[in-house]
Design a protein around this motif. Structure first.
Motif, PDB file in Angstrom:
ATOM      1  N   ALA A  32      -6.167  -3.081   2.905  1.00 48.39           N
ATOM      2  CA  ALA A  32      -5.161  -2.725   1.909  1.00 48.39           C
ATOM      3  C   ALA A  32      -4.113  -1.746   2.424  1.00 48.39           C
ATOM      4  O   ALA A  32      -2.914  -1.942   2.180  1.00 48.39           O
ATOM      5  CB  ALA A  32      -5.842  -2.180   0.657  1.00 48.39           C
ATOM      6  N   PRO A  33      -4.494  -0.673   3.144  1.00 47.64           N
ATOM      7  CA  PRO A  33      -3.453   0.255   3.621  1.00 47.64           C
ATOM      8  C   PRO A  33      -2.418  -0.415   4.514  1.00 47.64           C
ATOM      9  O   PRO A  33      -1.218  -0.161   4.394  1.00 47.64           O
ATOM     10  CB  PRO A  33      -4.257   1.313   4.388  1.00 47.64           C
ATOM     11  N   ARG A  34      -2.861  -1.289   5.420  1.00 49.95           N
ATOM     12  CA  ARG A  34      -1.918  -1.967   6.310  1.00 49.95           C
ATOM     13  C   ARG A  34      -1.009  -2.903   5.532  1.00 49.95           C
ATOM     14  O   ARG A  34       0.194  -2.990   5.793  1.00 49.95           O
ATOM     15  CB  ARG A  34      -2.684  -2.740   7.381  1.00 49.95           C
ATOM     16  N   ALA A  35      -1.588  -3.608   4.543  1.00 48.84           N
ATOM     17  CA  ALA A  35      -0.787  -4.542   3.747  1.00 48.84           C
ATOM     18  C   ALA A  35       0.265  -3.813   2.937  1.00 48.84           C
ATOM     19  O   ALA A  35       1.430  -4.239   2.864  1.00 48.84           O
ATOM     20  CB  ALA A  35      -1.702  -5.355   2.835  1.00 48.84           C
ATOM     21  N   PHE A  36      -0.110  -2.690   2.320  1.00 45.97           N
ATOM     22  CA  PHE A  36       0.844  -1.927   1.516  1.00 45.97           C
ATOM     23  C   PHE A  36       1.990  -1.404   2.380  1.00 45.97           C
ATOM     24  O   PHE A  36       3.152  -1.422   1.972  1.00 45.97           O
ATOM     25  CB  PHE A  36       0.132  -0.766   0.809  1.00 45.97           C
ATOM     26  N   SER A  37       1.678  -0.930   3.564  1.00 47.11           N
ATOM     27  CA  SER A  37       2.716  -0.406   4.448  1.00 47.11           C
ATOM     28  C   SER A  37       3.705  -1.496   4.832  1.00 47.11           C
ATOM     29  O   SER A  37       4.927  -1.265   4.868  1.00 47.11           O
ATOM     30  CB  SER A  37       2.077   0.200   5.704  1.00 47.11           C
ATOM     31  N   HIS A  82      -3.423   3.776  -2.446  1.00 50.11           N
ATOM     32  CA  HIS A  82      -3.324   3.507  -1.019  1.00 50.11           C
ATOM     33  C   HIS A  82      -4.120   4.532  -0.210  1.00 50.11           C
ATOM     34  O   HIS A  82      -4.905   4.177   0.680  1.00 50.11           O
ATOM     35  CB  HIS A  82      -1.842   3.537  -0.635  1.00 50.11           C
ATOM     36  N   GLU A  83      -3.933   5.810  -0.533  1.00 52.08           N
ATOM     37  CA  GLU A  83      -4.659   6.857   0.192  1.00 52.08           C
ATOM     38  C   GLU A  83      -6.154   6.804  -0.099  1.00 52.08           C
ATOM     39  O   GLU A  83      -6.975   7.119   0.760  1.00 52.08           O
ATOM     40  CB  GLU A  83      -4.099   8.230  -0.174  1.00 52.08           C
ATOM     41  N   LYS A  84      -6.499   6.400  -1.313  1.00 56.27           N
ATOM     42  CA  LYS A  84      -7.911   6.269  -1.676  1.00 56.27           C
ATOM     43  C   LYS A  84      -8.603   5.228  -0.801  1.00 56.27           C
ATOM     44  O   LYS A  84      -9.765   5.395  -0.401  1.00 56.27           O
ATOM     45  CB  LYS A  84      -8.013   5.889  -3.150  1.00 56.27           C
ATOM     46  N   ALA A  85      -7.884   4.141  -0.503  1.00 64.52           N
ATOM     47  CA  ALA A  85      -8.465   3.116   0.364  1.00 64.52           C
ATOM     48  C   ALA A  85      -8.730   3.674   1.757  1.00 64.52           C
ATOM     49  O   ALA A  85      -9.769   3.385   2.372  1.00 64.52           O
ATOM     50  CB  ALA A  85      -7.534   1.908   0.424  1.00 64.52           C
ATOM     51  N   ARG A  86      -7.801   4.478   2.259  1.00 65.99           N
ATOM     52  CA  ARG A  86      -8.022   5.114   3.559  1.00 65.99           C
ATOM     53  C   ARG A  86      -9.225   6.065   3.508  1.00 65.99           C
ATOM     54  O   ARG A  86     -10.076   6.082   4.403  1.00 65.99           O
ATOM     55  CB  ARG A  86      -6.783   5.917   3.965  1.00 65.99           C
TER      56      ARG A  86
END
Length: 336
Positions: A224-229, A256-260
């Motif tokens: 998810a973080p990579r996709a959002f970026s 997004h940060e929660k996924a990280r």
């Protein structure tokens, strides 16, 4: 009376498709049209769609992904308002009537509403999304890089003229999915957003377990973080070229940060958890402390919970991660 189109985008969701179509056809708003776009399904979806005859407008296309389906639908939409309903979700009968009351009374680009969370069988879990309401001027906060709290795709009604300023969106390669990202945040760049503070539909979570760290259906928590970026970069390009709006290079979003956070500390050793919190948690902590949508109480609660991930007892740390990541874990605790 204004016409509204409910667009149902489907790909291989035969077990749920009829419920989605039935909920669209059951709207108590009389000027509601229903379009079903099938993105090259290989299951029995086509037969289900054809059973509805003239009650729906079917579109059968080759598989191109969700972004391709949105591009196609928005290009052909003739009504001024639309809801994009995922084919595994449902709308309650008053959904269109409720959002149209707001559209008629104000110049909104988007009206969003809560969605109850149901499991794979359609049973309600007691949770709902989003848990925080947004602000009408969330577009101004987007210019500072803050993604605003929004329901998933099915919980949004749009002014079609706003969507047509954002779409079409590049649909090739890894950007086949995530069309709702561009609709949700792109629409807010064209005008204010209204919120309905009650549930007008239900969002199906296929992995609806309170013992899981994952909650969203669309992407694995590590992807998810990579996709959002990537999507933010594409939205920046669209905003600059079509709206003459300059978005910042980076964005802020607790989801997004929660996924990280979860992918880094869940089931990790004590040393790894401490190392991440000491060296890599700046974005996560900023998304809490500076969050313009959260109350002080919520910020303090999130900080206290996050700090519990540093205790030596790993079962407690893992429970806290699940509690932060998955609304179903929070509902379970509240119900005890």
């Amino acid at each position: 009376m204004n016409h509204v189109t409910i667009v149902i985008c489907n790909y291989n969701y035969e077990p749920y498709l009829a419920a989605a179509i039935d909920s669209a056809l059951a709207q108590d708003y009389p000027k509601t049209d229903v379009i079903v776009i099938d993105d090259g399904s290989t299951d029995g979806s086509r037969a289900i769609i054809e059973k509805y005859g003239a009650r729906v407008s079917p579109i059968f296309k080759e598989n191109g992904g969700q972004v391709s389906a949105y591009n196609h639908a928005i290009e052909m939409l003739e009504t001024e308002y639309a809801i994009f309903l995922d084919s595994d979700d449902i709308l309650y009968p008053n959904a269109v009537s409720e959002v149209m009351q707001l559209f008629v009374d104000g110049d909104w680009a988007k009206v969003q509403f809560r969605l109850d969370v149901m499991d794979g069988t359609g049973a309600l879990t007691g949770a709902y999304v989003p848990n925080t309401e947004t602000r009408p001027d969330c577009g101004k906060l987007l210019l500072r890089g803050w993604l605003y709290p929004s329901p998933p795709a099915s919980g949004n009604a749009y002014r079609v003229s706003a969507l047509k300023q954002i779409f079409p969106v590049p649909a090739a390669g890894i950007n086949r999915y995530g069309a709702d990202f561009y609709a949700i945040y792109g629409a807010a760049l064209t005008g204010p957003v209204a919120s309905v503070s009650k549930s007008l539909g239900a969002y199906r979570v296929h992995n609806a377990a309170s013992s899981s760290v994952s909650f969203a259906n669309s992407e694995h928590i590590t992807k998810a973080p990579r996709a959002f970026s990537m999507r933010w970069t594409i939205l920046r390009t669209i905003a600059k070229s079509r709206l003459q709006v300059e978005l910042p290079p980076t964005f802020h979003d607790f989801g997004h940060e929660k996924a990280r956070f979860c992918s880094s500390v869940y089931r990790a050793t004590l040393l790894t958890r401490w190392r991440w919190m000491m060296r890599d948690s700046s974005g996560y902590l900023h998304a809490i402390v500076a969050n313009p949508f959260w109350s002080l109480q919520k910020k303090l609660g999130a900080l206290v919970l996050s700090s519990l991930c540093l205790v030596p007892y790993s079962p407690l740390s893992d429970f806290v991660v699940r509690y932060i990541a998955n609304p179903l874990a929070r509902r379970r605790v509240a119900g005890r």
